[in-house]
Design an enzyme around this catalytic site. Structure first.
Site, PDB file in Angstrom:
ATOM      1  N   ASP A 134     -16.176   1.062  -0.576  1.00 25.99           N
ATOM      2  CA  ASP A 134     -16.513   0.672  -1.946  1.00 25.99           C
ATOM      3  C   ASP A 134     -17.143  -0.713  -1.969  1.00 25.99           C
ATOM      4  O   ASP A 134     -17.028  -1.441  -2.960  1.00 25.99           O
ATOM      5  CB  ASP A 134     -15.260   0.704  -2.831  1.00 25.99           C
ATOM      6  CG  ASP A 134     -15.607   0.686  -4.317  1.00 25.99           C
ATOM      7  OD1 ASP A 134     -14.717   0.322  -5.124  1.00 25.99           O
ATOM      8  OD2 ASP A 134     -16.762   1.007  -4.673  1.00 25.99           O
TER       9      ASP A 134
ATOM     10  N   ASN B 120     -19.185   5.929  -5.370  1.00 26.85           N
ATOM     11  CA  ASN B 120     -20.547   5.667  -5.861  1.00 26.85           C
ATOM     12  C   ASN B 120     -21.663   6.371  -5.108  1.00 26.85           C
ATOM     13  O   ASN B 120     -22.779   5.822  -5.001  1.00 26.85           O
ATOM     14  CB  ASN B 120     -20.833   4.157  -5.835  1.00 26.85           C
ATOM     15  CG  ASN B 120     -19.750   3.352  -6.480  1.00 26.85           C
ATOM     16  OD1 ASN B 120     -19.090   2.533  -5.835  1.00 26.85           O
ATOM     17  ND2 ASN B 120     -19.536   3.584  -7.774  1.00 26.85           N
TER      18      ASN B 120
ATOM     19  N   GLU C  45     -17.169   4.653 -13.467  1.00 29.53           N
ATOM     20  CA  GLU C  45     -15.987   4.115 -14.137  1.00 29.53           C
ATOM     21  C   GLU C  45     -16.288   3.669 -15.570  1.00 29.53           C
ATOM     22  O   GLU C  45     -17.254   2.983 -15.841  1.00 29.53           O
ATOM     23  CB  GLU C  45     -15.410   2.926 -13.347  1.00 29.53           C
ATOM     24  CG  GLU C  45     -16.401   1.878 -12.927  1.00 29.53           C
ATOM     25  CD  GLU C  45     -16.917   2.106 -11.507  1.00 29.53           C
ATOM     26  OE1 GLU C  45     -16.957   3.259 -11.055  1.00 29.53           O
ATOM     27  OE2 GLU C  45     -17.308   1.129 -10.872  1.00 29.53           O
TER      28      GLU C  45
HETATM   29  O1  LIG Z   1     -22.120  -2.586  -6.370  1.00 33.03           O
HETATM   30  C1  LIG Z   1     -21.004  -2.065  -6.436  1.00 33.03           C
HETATM   31  N1  LIG Z   1     -20.037  -2.369  -5.593  1.00 33.03           N
HETATM   32  C2  LIG Z   1     -20.275  -3.378  -4.588  1.00 33.03           C
HETATM   33  C3  LIG Z   1     -18.944  -3.967  -4.265  1.00 33.03           C
HETATM   34  C4  LIG Z   1     -18.861  -5.033  -3.545  1.00 33.03           C
HETATM   35  C5  LIG Z   1     -17.543  -5.616  -3.250  1.00 33.03           C
HETATM   36  O2  LIG Z   1     -17.429  -5.782  -1.852  1.00 33.03           O
HETATM   37  C6  LIG Z   1     -17.837  -7.097  -1.521  1.00 33.03           C
HETATM   38  S1  LIG Z   1     -19.172  -7.009  -0.461  1.00 33.03           S
HETATM   39  C7  LIG Z   1     -18.551  -6.861   1.132  1.00 33.03           C
HETATM   40  C8  LIG Z   1     -17.198  -6.725   1.414  1.00 33.03           C
HETATM   41  C9  LIG Z   1     -16.826  -6.589   2.747  1.00 33.03           C
HETATM   42  N2  LIG Z   1     -17.724  -6.619   3.750  1.00 33.03           N
HETATM   43  C10 LIG Z   1     -19.022  -6.754   3.451  1.00 33.03           C
HETATM   44  C11 LIG Z   1     -19.468  -6.889   2.161  1.00 33.03           C
HETATM   45  C12 LIG Z   1     -18.197  -7.819  -2.778  1.00 33.03           C
HETATM   46  O3  LIG Z   1     -17.788  -9.153  -2.726  1.00 33.03           O
HETATM   47  C13 LIG Z   1     -17.445  -7.016  -3.831  1.00 33.03           C
HETATM   48  O4  LIG Z   1     -16.106  -7.405  -3.940  1.00 33.03           O
HETATM   49  C14 LIG Z   1     -20.693  -1.099  -7.513  1.00 33.03           C
HETATM   50  C15 LIG Z   1     -21.578  -1.048  -8.575  1.00 33.03           C
HETATM   51  C16 LIG Z   1     -21.320  -0.169  -9.625  1.00 33.03           C
HETATM   52  N3  LIG Z   1     -22.237  -0.119 -10.712  1.00 33.03           N
HETATM   53  O5  LIG Z   1     -22.059   0.673 -11.666  1.00 33.03           O
HETATM   54  O6  LIG Z   1     -23.262  -0.879 -10.663  1.00 33.03           O
HETATM   55  C17 LIG Z   1     -20.187   0.650  -9.639  1.00 33.03           C
HETATM   56  C18 LIG Z   1     -19.305   0.584  -8.560  1.00 33.03           C
HETATM   57  O7  LIG Z   1     -18.187   1.387  -8.516  1.00 33.03           O
HETATM   58  C19 LIG Z   1     -19.553  -0.279  -7.489  1.00 33.03           C
HETATM   59  O8  LIG Z   1     -18.673  -0.271  -6.444  1.00 33.03           O
HETATM   60 MG   LIG Z   2     -17.357   1.428  -6.567  1.00 38.08          MG
END
Ligand SMILES: O=C(NC/C=C/[C@H]1O[C@@H](Sc2ccncc2)[C@H](O)[C@@H]1O)c1cc([N+](=O)[O-])cc(O)c1O
Ligand SMILES: [Mg+2]
Length: 221
Positions: free
Chosen positions: A141, A170, A199
């Site tokens: 995620d 996603n 969500e």
């Molecule tokens: O972009 C999305 N998720 C990216 C999540 C990213 C998470 O993981 C780390 S990156 C990381 C952590 C660890 N290692 C490397 C990088 C970021 O700091 C954040 O906490 C997303 C977007 C939508 N949306 O509707 O746009 C809906 C969702 O359910 C999503 O999950």
């Molecule tokens: Mg997500």
């Protein structure tokens, strides 16, 4: 300076959730996201699918990539038997700080390790750091363009065993086309798609569950 969205989400948890009660923490976050401010937690609809996959897998070793505010860490860990731990990887220190407090409010701090850093850097060190061989359950995620490189890295580090389950959020929205193409055409996995909604919205989304079958050859023709 203004608070961040994760800080406002944490405040809602502290105010509205009962300390030590994971379900009340989940309810407080979902209420906040439905009525106050959308946030990218897996949410209640996809969360119920996550719950069912965790329960059917009953994993001993669990890895999550992308902690954010800790919502799915609480969802997963509340279902784990007493001796089982969740390792969750988060590269943003501010998010990791909020997540630790959300997890603590749920009373699950002794069962969760929030590891700060990038998945690409930490996956190769997991076995040595935690004295494990493989993960029974992996939840993806984090950044959507990291799903494919990180599943390949998990394979290369021999961190998946026959029967390991990988669940990806996603796969429709925002979408992870390269990951889906790889995992669905790879004979080493048996995959199933769970249609759901993004969500707290009516936008279509879904989860992809993939069971690792062990190291076979070739691609599906
Ligand atoms: O972009 C999305 N998720 C990216 C999540 C990213 C998470 O993981 C780390 S990156 C990381 C952590 C660890 N290692 C490397 C990088 C970021 O700091 C954040 O906490 C997303 C977007 C939508 N949306 O509707 O746009 C809906 C969702 O359910 C999503 O999950
Ligand atoms: Mg997500």
């Amino acid at each position: 300076t203004r608070t961040t969205r994760p800080q406002r989400l944490l405040r809602a948890v502290i105010i509205n959730a009962v300390r030590g009660d994971p379900d009340s923490v989940i309810r407080a976050i979902d209420h906040f996201c439905k009525h106050t401010e959308w946030a990218m937690n897996i949410g209640d609809e996809k969360g119920a699918i996550l719950d069912s996959v965790v329960m059917e897998t009953s994993p001993s070793t669990v890895l999550e990539l992308g902690t954010y505010c800790g919502y799915s860490a609480v969802r997963i860990t509340r279902l784990l038997p007493p001796s089982t731990r969740l390792i969750t990887v988060e590269m943003n220190p501010d998010y990791a700080c909020v997540a630790r407090q959300v997890i603590q409010h749920a009373g699950l701090q002794d069962k969760v390790c929030v590891l700060e850093g990038q998945s690409a850097d930490l996956i190769p060190k997991m076995a040595e750091m935690f004295g494990i061989q493989t993960f029974d359950f992996v939840f993806l995620d984090h950044w959507k363009d990291r799903y494919l490189p990180d599943i390949r890295l998990l394979e290369d580090c021999s961190l998946l065993a026959q029967g390991s389950v990988v669940l990806a959020d996603n796969v429709v929205c925002p979408g992870t086309p390269d990951y889906l193409n790889y995992i669905r055409s790879n004979l080493n996995y048996r995959s199933r798609f769970y249609q759901a909604h993004l969500e707290y919205t009516r936008v279509l989304d879904g989860l992809e569950k993939s069971e690792y079958l062990g190291c076979r050859q070739g691609k599906r023709q």
